[in-house]
Design a protein around this motif. Structure first.
Motif, PDB file in Angstrom:
ATOM      1  N   GLY A   1       0.651  10.938 -10.045  1.00 57.40           N
ATOM      2  CA  GLY A   1       0.271  12.337  -9.878  1.00 57.40           C
ATOM      3  C   GLY A   1      -1.001  12.477  -9.071  1.00 57.40           C
ATOM      4  N   ARG A   2      -1.991  11.609  -9.342  1.00 56.65           N
ATOM      5  CA  ARG A   2      -3.250  11.642  -8.582  1.00 56.65           C
ATOM      6  C   ARG A   2      -3.029  11.175  -7.154  1.00 56.65           C
ATOM      7  NH1 ARG A   2      -6.544   7.721 -11.855  1.00 56.65           N
ATOM      8  NH2 ARG A   2      -7.945   7.852 -10.053  1.00 56.65           N
ATOM      9  N   THR A   3      -2.132  10.196  -6.968  1.00 53.57           N
ATOM     10  CA  THR A   3      -1.903   9.664  -5.630  1.00 53.57           C
ATOM     11  C   THR A   3      -1.179  10.678  -4.741  1.00 53.57           C
ATOM     12  OG1 THR A   3      -1.764   7.406  -6.515  1.00 53.57           O
ATOM     13  CG2 THR A   3      -0.806   7.801  -4.324  1.00 53.57           C
TER      14      THR A   3
ATOM     15  N   ILE B   1       0.865  -1.181   0.000  1.00 54.91           N
ATOM     16  CA  ILE B   1       0.000   0.000   0.000  1.00 54.91           C
ATOM     17  C   ILE B   1       0.901   1.231   0.000  1.00 54.91           C
ATOM     18  CG2 ILE B   1      -1.788   1.291   1.225  1.00 54.91           C
ATOM     19  CD1 ILE B   1      -2.607  -1.378   2.541  1.00 54.91           C
ATOM     20  N   VAL B   2       0.746   2.088  -0.990  1.00 54.88           N
ATOM     21  CA  VAL B   2       1.588   3.276  -1.106  1.00 54.88           C
ATOM     22  C   VAL B   2       0.722   4.527  -1.133  1.00 54.88           C
ATOM     23  CG1 VAL B   2       3.366   1.989  -2.346  1.00 54.88           C
ATOM     24  CG2 VAL B   2       1.637   3.259  -3.642  1.00 54.88           C
ATOM     25  N   GLY B   3       1.337   5.633  -0.743  1.00 52.38           N
ATOM     26  CA  GLY B   3       0.663   6.917  -0.727  1.00 52.38           C
ATOM     27  C   GLY B   3       1.420   7.876   0.157  1.00 52.38           C
TER      28      GLY B   3
ATOM     29  N   VAL C   1       0.525   0.484 -12.428  1.00 52.10           N
ATOM     30  CA  VAL C   1       0.073   1.633 -11.626  1.00 52.10           C
ATOM     31  C   VAL C   1       1.145   2.694 -11.424  1.00 52.10           C
ATOM     32  CG1 VAL C   1      -1.640   0.227 -10.420  1.00 52.10           C
ATOM     33  CG2 VAL C   1       0.602   0.585  -9.377  1.00 52.10           C
ATOM     34  N   PHE C   2       2.410   2.361 -11.629  1.00 54.76           N
ATOM     35  CA  PHE C   2       3.452   3.373 -11.463  1.00 54.76           C
ATOM     36  C   PHE C   2       3.616   4.155 -12.761  1.00 54.76           C
ATOM     37  CE2 PHE C   2       5.940   1.273  -7.746  1.00 54.76           C
ATOM     38  CZ  PHE C   2       4.823   1.439  -6.930  1.00 54.76           C
ATOM     39  N   THR C   3       2.596   4.943 -13.051  1.00 52.13           N
ATOM     40  CA  THR C   3       2.593   5.799 -14.232  1.00 52.13           C
ATOM     41  C   THR C   3       2.511   7.253 -13.771  1.00 52.13           C
ATOM     42  OG1 THR C   3       0.184   5.879 -14.436  1.00 52.13           O
ATOM     43  CG2 THR C   3       1.328   4.018 -15.496  1.00 52.13           C
TER      44      THR C   3
ATOM     45  N   CYS D   1      -2.579   2.053  -4.550  1.00 49.11           N
ATOM     46  CA  CYS D   1      -2.281   3.466  -4.340  1.00 49.11           C
ATOM     47  C   CYS D   1      -3.445   4.111  -3.592  1.00 49.11           C
ATOM     48  CB  CYS D   1      -2.082   4.176  -5.680  1.00 49.11           C
ATOM     49  SG  CYS D   1      -0.670   3.571  -6.635  1.00 49.11           S
ATOM     50  N   VAL D   2      -3.122   4.799  -2.494  1.00 47.45           N
ATOM     51  CA  VAL D   2      -4.147   5.327  -1.594  1.00 47.45           C
ATOM     52  C   VAL D   2      -3.905   6.809  -1.341  1.00 47.45           C
ATOM     53  CG1 VAL D   2      -5.011   5.243   0.783  1.00 47.45           C
ATOM     54  CG2 VAL D   2      -4.542   3.116  -0.440  1.00 47.45           C
TER      55      VAL D   2
END
Length: 236
Positions: A231-233, A36-38, A224-226, A210-211
């Motif tokens: 940018g949204r995360t 879980i990243v953020g 997901v690592f785009t 991504c949270v």
């Protein structure tokens, strides 16, 4: 298809009626290894605490192995952030590990031989059996992390949750911890961890969530690592 081990259905979660996460829907299967990243304050720890039953569920529903979080049969092990532990509390390595059996032990003020054997087996597997009588403040960062991992594993959980398990440790300790978690996962243990290290940790995990106030995206790191999703995360 088998029932997911972890299921969130349109969940709002937070504390004292104030939501930290909103409209979270996700599922984690038996045997998954998830990161879980953020950014700080995004709700990563709250997501783990919701799985433990330690955050308020304001809307929606959560199931762990078909049970509500905190239910005795929803077997969950938890490793907190190292920075939140009082390392001066007067306990030995073995005493910390035995704390993982407290919720399942009898009301007797001592531990059974079976409990001590369980603790010994876990400490041996994690390479800390020789430290059993040492005070926790005398340990290195990597040893401390292994002690709390042993405490989480001694009760034979279905699900292992770790909050920033590689934070504040050196590169070798970080790699040792990740290799150990990979071994546990290969043995069938479902693992969910939070991390802020996108390249060093999250990029090597098979699945990432991504949270930031809710689930922004989930999938493999390649997916997901785009720039758009990150940018949204991170709102940057």
């Amino acid at each position: 298809m088998a029932e997911p081990l972890v299921q969130f259905a349109n969940v709002d979660a937070g504390y004292q009626r104030v939501p930290v996460l909103e409209r979270v829907s996700l599922s984690i299967a038996h045997g998954d290894f998830v990161g879980i990243v953020g950014p700080s304050g995004s709700g990563k720890t709250t997501l783990l605490r919701a799985m433990l039953g330690a955050a308020d569920v304001l809307a929606g529903d959560i199931r762990i192995g078909g049970r509500t979080p905190g239910h005795a049969e929803a077997r969950v092990g938890y490793v907190p952030q190292v920075e939140t532990v009082d390392w001066h509390f007067p306990v030995t390595v073995e005493e910390v590990v035995m704390m993982g059996l407290a919720a399942r032990s009898s009301l007797l003020p001592w531990h059974s031989r079976i409990d001590r054997a369980k603790a010994a087996n876990v400490m041996s597997r994690l390479g800390i059996a020789h430290l059993r009588a040492r005070h926790i403040r005398e340990l290195s960062g990597g040893q401390q992390q292994r002690v709390f991992l042993a405490r989480a594993l001694v009760s034979n959980p279905q699900l292992l949750l770790l909050d920033e398990p590689t934070s504040g440790v050196d590169i070798k300790t970080r790699d040792d911890v990740l290799h150990l978690l990979d071994e546990l996962n290969r043995d069938g243990l479902t693992i969910v961890l939070t991390t802020h290290e996108l390249n060093a940790v999250a990029a090597h995990l098979p699945w990432v969530i991504c949270v930031n106030g809710g689930v922004i995206a989930e999938g493999s790191p390649d997916d997901v690592f785009t720039p758009e999703i990150l940018g949204r995360t991170y709102r940057a």
